[in-house]
Write a protein that holds these residues in place. Sequence first.
Motif, PDB file in Angstrom:
ATOM      1  N   SER A  20      46.480 -42.828  30.471  1.00  0.00           N
ATOM      2  CA  SER A  20      47.860 -44.223  30.510  1.00  0.00           C
ATOM      3  C   SER A  20      47.689 -44.498  29.153  1.00  0.00           C
ATOM      4  CB  SER A  20      47.957 -45.323  31.905  1.00  0.00           C
ATOM      5  OG  SER A  20      46.195 -45.269  32.225  1.00  0.00           O
ATOM      6  N   GLU A  21      46.849 -45.223  28.616  1.00  0.00           N
ATOM      7  CA  GLU A  21      46.598 -45.643  27.367  1.00  0.00           C
ATOM      8  C   GLU A  21      47.258 -45.824  26.691  1.00  0.00           C
ATOM      9  OE1 GLU A  21      42.217 -46.744  26.481  1.00  0.00           O
ATOM     10  OE2 GLU A  21      42.585 -46.340  24.509  1.00  0.00           O
ATOM     11  N   ILE A  69      50.349 -44.135  26.950  1.00  0.00           N
ATOM     12  CA  ILE A  69      51.860 -44.705  27.524  1.00  0.00           C
ATOM     13  C   ILE A  69      51.919 -46.179  27.520  1.00  0.00           C
ATOM     14  CG2 ILE A  69      52.934 -44.739  29.864  1.00  0.00           C
ATOM     15  CD1 ILE A  69      52.366 -42.604  30.684  1.00  0.00           C
ATOM     16  N   TYR A  70      50.932 -46.279  27.323  1.00  0.00           N
ATOM     17  CA  TYR A  70      50.840 -48.293  27.655  1.00  0.00           C
ATOM     18  C   TYR A  70      50.751 -48.583  25.864  1.00  0.00           C
ATOM     19  CZ  TYR A  70      49.023 -49.082  32.340  1.00  0.00           C
ATOM     20  OH  TYR A  70      49.422 -48.743  33.806  1.00  0.00           O
ATOM     21  N   ASN A  71      50.325 -47.826  25.548  1.00  0.00           N
ATOM     22  CA  ASN A  71      50.305 -48.149  23.526  1.00  0.00           C
ATOM     23  C   ASN A  71      51.826 -48.234  23.468  1.00  0.00           C
ATOM     24  OD1 ASN A  71      48.158 -49.312  22.961  1.00  0.00           O
ATOM     25  ND2 ASN A  71      46.956 -47.066  23.398  1.00  0.00           N
ATOM     26  N   ARG A  72      52.522 -47.279  23.774  1.00  0.00           N
ATOM     27  CA  ARG A  72      54.101 -46.917  22.752  1.00  0.00           C
ATOM     28  C   ARG A  72      54.434 -47.754  23.817  1.00  0.00           C
ATOM     29  NH1 ARG A  72      55.029 -42.312  20.536  1.00  0.00           N
ATOM     30  NH2 ARG A  72      52.971 -41.526  20.309  1.00  0.00           N
ATOM     31  N   PHE A  73      54.171 -48.112  25.716  1.00  0.00           N
ATOM     32  CA  PHE A  73      55.042 -49.335  25.403  1.00  0.00           C
ATOM     33  C   PHE A  73      55.411 -50.028  24.551  1.00  0.00           C
ATOM     34  CE2 PHE A  73      58.010 -51.138  29.331  1.00  0.00           C
ATOM     35  CZ  PHE A  73      57.081 -52.022  27.921  1.00  0.00           C
ATOM     36  N   PHE A  74      54.226 -51.017  24.104  1.00  0.00           N
ATOM     37  CA  PHE A  74      54.017 -52.415  23.975  1.00  0.00           C
ATOM     38  C   PHE A  74      54.557 -51.717  22.514  1.00  0.00           C
ATOM     39  CE2 PHE A  74      51.953 -54.660  26.444  1.00  0.00           C
ATOM     40  CZ  PHE A  74      50.694 -54.283  27.113  1.00  0.00           C
ATOM     41  N   ASP A  75      54.376 -50.452  21.509  1.00  0.00           N
ATOM     42  CA  ASP A  75      55.229 -50.822  19.991  1.00  0.00           C
ATOM     43  C   ASP A  75      56.705 -50.127  20.519  1.00  0.00           C
ATOM     44  OD1 ASP A  75      52.740 -48.239  19.044  1.00  0.00           O
ATOM     45  OD2 ASP A  75      52.718 -50.565  19.030  1.00  0.00           O
ATOM     46  N   HIS A  76      56.559 -50.012  21.341  1.00  0.00           N
ATOM     47  CA  HIS A  76      58.445 -49.906  21.116  1.00  0.00           C
ATOM     48  C   HIS A  76      58.588 -51.475  21.934  1.00  0.00           C
ATOM     49  CE1 HIS A  76      59.712 -45.727  21.396  1.00  0.00           C
ATOM     50  NE2 HIS A  76      58.642 -45.367  21.954  1.00  0.00           N
ATOM     51  N   VAL A  77      58.376 -52.057  22.500  1.00  0.00           N
ATOM     52  CA  VAL A  77      58.669 -53.688  22.326  1.00  0.00           C
ATOM     53  C   VAL A  77      58.572 -54.204  21.201  1.00  0.00           C
ATOM     54  CG1 VAL A  77      58.212 -55.896  23.885  1.00  0.00           C
ATOM     55  CG2 VAL A  77      57.964 -53.304  25.188  1.00  0.00           C
ATOM     56  N   LYS A  78      57.925 -53.948  20.428  1.00  0.00           N
ATOM     57  CA  LYS A  78      56.907 -55.033  19.395  1.00  0.00           C
ATOM     58  C   LYS A  78      58.629 -55.196  18.188  1.00  0.00           C
ATOM     59  CE  LYS A  78      54.251 -55.621  15.835  1.00  0.00           C
ATOM     60  NZ  LYS A  78      53.122 -55.638  15.859  1.00  0.00           N
ATOM     61  N   LEU A 118      51.762 -36.032  27.208  1.00  0.00           N
ATOM     62  CA  LEU A 118      51.997 -37.521  26.918  1.00  0.00           C
ATOM     63  C   LEU A 118      52.483 -36.869  24.912  1.00  0.00           C
ATOM     64  CD1 LEU A 118      50.600 -39.886  28.895  1.00  0.00           C
ATOM     65  CD2 LEU A 118      53.330 -38.687  28.852  1.00  0.00           C
ATOM     66  N   LEU A 166      55.970 -37.686  24.052  1.00  0.00           N
ATOM     67  CA  LEU A 166      56.495 -39.485  23.894  1.00  0.00           C
ATOM     68  C   LEU A 166      57.272 -40.013  22.778  1.00  0.00           C
ATOM     69  CD1 LEU A 166      53.240 -41.094  25.147  1.00  0.00           C
ATOM     70  CD2 LEU A 166      55.568 -41.449  26.322  1.00  0.00           C
ATOM     71  N   TYR A 167      58.568 -40.186  23.515  1.00  0.00           N
ATOM     72  CA  TYR A 167      59.746 -41.135  21.807  1.00  0.00           C
ATOM     73  C   TYR A 167      59.009 -41.474  20.816  1.00  0.00           C
ATOM     74  CZ  TYR A 167      63.427 -39.186  24.242  1.00  0.00           C
ATOM     75  OH  TYR A 167      64.103 -38.435  24.612  1.00  0.00           O
ATOM     76  N   ASN A 210      66.348 -47.631  20.392  1.00  0.00           N
ATOM     77  CA  ASN A 210      65.070 -47.959  20.704  1.00  0.00           C
ATOM     78  C   ASN A 210      65.016 -47.130  22.823  1.00  0.00           C
ATOM     79  OD1 ASN A 210      63.076 -49.394  22.345  1.00  0.00           O
ATOM     80  ND2 ASN A 210      63.110 -50.292  19.931  1.00  0.00           N
ATOM     81  N   LEU A 257      63.571 -48.357  25.249  1.00  0.00           N
ATOM     82  CA  LEU A 257      63.332 -49.618  26.316  1.00  0.00           C
ATOM     83  C   LEU A 257      64.552 -50.287  25.528  1.00  0.00           C
ATOM     84  CD1 LEU A 257      59.562 -50.042  26.072  1.00  0.00           C
ATOM     85  CD2 LEU A 257      60.685 -48.890  27.482  1.00  0.00           C
ATOM     86  N   ILE A 285      64.708 -54.573  26.974  1.00  0.00           N
ATOM     87  CA  ILE A 285      64.325 -55.683  25.899  1.00  0.00           C
ATOM     88  C   ILE A 285      65.529 -56.364  26.010  1.00  0.00           C
ATOM     89  CG2 ILE A 285      63.659 -56.203  24.391  1.00  0.00           C
ATOM     90  CD1 ILE A 285      62.523 -53.584  23.296  1.00  0.00           C
ATOM     91  N   MET A 300      61.215 -43.230  28.190  1.00  0.00           N
ATOM     92  CA  MET A 300      59.790 -43.469  26.561  1.00  0.00           C
ATOM     93  C   MET A 300      59.808 -41.559  26.584  1.00  0.00           C
ATOM     94  SD  MET A 300      56.921 -46.228  27.014  1.00  0.00           S
ATOM     95  CE  MET A 300      56.402 -45.521  27.740  1.00  0.00           C
ATOM     96  N   VAL A 301      60.284 -40.782  27.609  1.00  0.00           N
ATOM     97  CA  VAL A 301      59.289 -39.558  27.352  1.00  0.00           C
ATOM     98  C   VAL A 301      61.191 -38.699  27.002  1.00  0.00           C
ATOM     99  CG1 VAL A 301      59.250 -37.621  28.720  1.00  0.00           C
ATOM    100  CG2 VAL A 301      57.787 -39.076  27.894  1.00  0.00           C
ATOM    101  N   THR A 351      49.051 -41.977  36.466  1.00  0.00           N
ATOM    102  CA  THR A 351      48.561 -43.687  35.737  1.00  0.00           C
ATOM    103  C   THR A 351      48.253 -44.748  37.145  1.00  0.00           C
ATOM    104  OG1 THR A 351      50.018 -43.189  34.097  1.00  0.00           O
ATOM    105  CG2 THR A 351      49.115 -45.473  34.722  1.00  0.00           C
ATOM    106  N   GLU A 395      44.805 -45.097  37.961  1.00  0.00           N
ATOM    107  CA  GLU A 395      43.392 -45.557  37.039  1.00  0.00           C
ATOM    108  C   GLU A 395      43.773 -46.296  37.263  1.00  0.00           C
ATOM    109  OE1 GLU A 395      45.083 -44.012  33.429  1.00  0.00           O
ATOM    110  OE2 GLU A 395      43.575 -41.851  33.920  1.00  0.00           O
TER     111      GLU A 395
END
Lengths: 612, 151
Positions: A447-448, A450-459, A553, A557-558, B16, B18, B22, B98-99, B115, B118
């Motif tokens: 999941s890491e 996923i989370y990392n990519r998620f944050f990057d997209h948001v940022k 993944l 992942l995009y 983007n 997401l 956003i 995202m995918v 996910t 975990e």
Amino acid sequence: GTPPSPSGTAFEETRLHVFTLDYPHVQIPFEITLWILLASLAKIGFHLYHKLPSIVPESCLLILVGLLLGGIIFGAEEKSPPVMNSDVFFLYLLPPIVLDAGYFMPTRLFFENFGTIFWYAVVGTLWNAIGIGISLYGICQISAFGLTDITLLQNLLFGSLISAVDPVAVLAVFENIHVNEQLYILVFGESLLNDAITVVLYNLFKSFCQMRTIKVIDIFAGIANFFIVGIGGVLIGILLGFVAAFTTRFTHKIRVIEPLFVFLYSYLSYITAEMFHLSGIMAITACAMTMNKYVEENVSQKSYTTIKYFMKMLSSVSETLIFIFMGVSTVGKNHEWNWAFVSFTLLFCLIWRALGVFVLTQIINVFRTIPLTFKDQFIIAYGGLRGAICFSLVFLLPPAVFPRKKLFITAVIVVIFFTVFIQGITIRPLVEFLDVKRSNKKQPAVSEEIYNRFFDHVKTGIEDVCGHWGHNFWRDKFKKFDNKYLRRLLIRENQPKSSIVSLYKKLEIKHAIEMAESGMISKVPSSVSLSDYHEGKIKPLSPTEMENMREILTKNLYQIRHRTMSYNRHSLAADASEKQAKEILIRRRHSLRESLRKTNSLSRERPVLAFC
Amino acid sequence: SLSREDFQRIPELAINPLGDRIINAFFPEGEDQVNFRGFMRTLAHFRPIEDNEKSKDQNGPEPLNSRSNKLHFAFRLYDLDKDDKISRDELLQVLRMMVGVNISDEQLGSIADRTIQEADQDGDSAISFAEFVKVLEKVDVEQKMSIRFLH
């Protein structure tokens, strides 16, 4: 009697030859074609083993090929192989490379960092040139080395030509290390701007060397010359860039030769500047940067693609030829070896570069909002590779004024080889080493990623929102001026404003619907996966299954949108991200339509998930 | 004030993955307009965390750009129905956004399961905010969710 048969002397007739060989007739174009063909075949050869280009930069391999060739020619003919003609280099081989770099330069980022770039390019190069020159002069004074006949001015001249950081070499190496945008534009911009400084200094010192006495007024003339050369070059470039943009406004009837105008005008700016002894490099860079915006909107899509590809092709060929020639020219009798001079040159180059970057960064960090870290400084300093420009400049030295020219050539070659080979190969492992020391490696969870990519997209998304509405006084002023006058003059009407919008337009709704029907988009998790879930507990995964998941993944992942495509001499990076952008756009259109349909058919429901 | 269309016109946001979520994050519950104050409130989440904040007011409300509030912002992007839990469904939706299109539903489903597995500690097959925070305790959220606003 019979007439005498024609004797076998002057007027003997030759019979019609069925087959002839006439090499001198085609010699020059034939040899040129062979060289270029050889260079391109060498490139194919490198990429056959796919790991090779990532360990060893292509520039190294090309030099090796050149060395090999030079050795063969030397062995076969027992004389020095043809040395690269400086005229050929400066008039034909260098412009395509600079044009390519200038055309693909991200202008906005460049101007945002212009102060820092200018600071490094001008002050940094001056620091390096004078520092190296003076310290080498100090070494030359030591009579044990046998160098006392080299004057201060000659040393300064040598210093100025060897401090030229080469954009060709640097960028080839930078691809591998994935630097952040800030750093990339700094080194990129610095290497472009400092060529102008180098050329000015070089010409200045060369003329000083040839003058008997140097008066104070000459020094002032030198400083004034620098400004004229730089600014004059830029003005010529901008002027011709506008003319080019204006021309393309009227070319919609003759689409086929649209790309030609781009190349002709930029080359014209280069040679016009050279004619006035202004900086051709600045001219062609300014021309390319000016032209880019307007031409992109005026020419057809196909012409635009043609321009990009042709530019890449030209610059790629140029770069390859330059490195091969460097290799070839190294072999031969042009050398004079002197341990002291050569090794101290190398040492001073490294020391002064490192010192220069360090000191300059301390000063400039005060003015920057985003300070440069130690890792950044290291990359800038270590990435100061020398290449073809210093090589050509040293060949241009007039031997009458420089009796020890061969010594200079040897020293330059050693420095270039060291920086390109050793620094080029080791920069990547060193950067990775610096990075790894900070982060702590642990077993990453699925999941890491996923989370990392998620944050990057948001940022990135929020950054885009800010960037869109961020204001900058000069940029706004320029945009207003641009919209009011320039665009009206230079652009044909009815053009879509950005490539994203044109991408939108290209996706016909019919096409999108087709794709949606064929199941490309599924909003709701299919019943199969749902039933899996309800049936039993989630079973723990074996390591191989984890690996599989992680692999899936990583591949799918995009990517995060990069503001600047990483500069790549050898390919156009846009394809993968264009595909990704298309997918995302189709999906959003589909969901937009879905939600519109829903809200239209339902009565006043709270439009909570309007855009999901 | 800004409407949704203003945001949708930003080209980079259109591609983007997401983007929609956003945009939604800027608009308060059920409204279609956001004023400057609301806009800045959302952006304030992304201010970098400074260690030497003199006005560290222990009794007052936590600043918007604290780590916990940043995480809360991210959590809200997942949790659409605002029940303070990320259900498997919501996770799947975000994952799907995202995918690329080459992942089948089954594969995506198993990734989502993994996910949740975990993160989930109380066995309700959903991720609560506390579990979300725990999973991300080693991630440098401060750095990932901070933007330097002044260039």
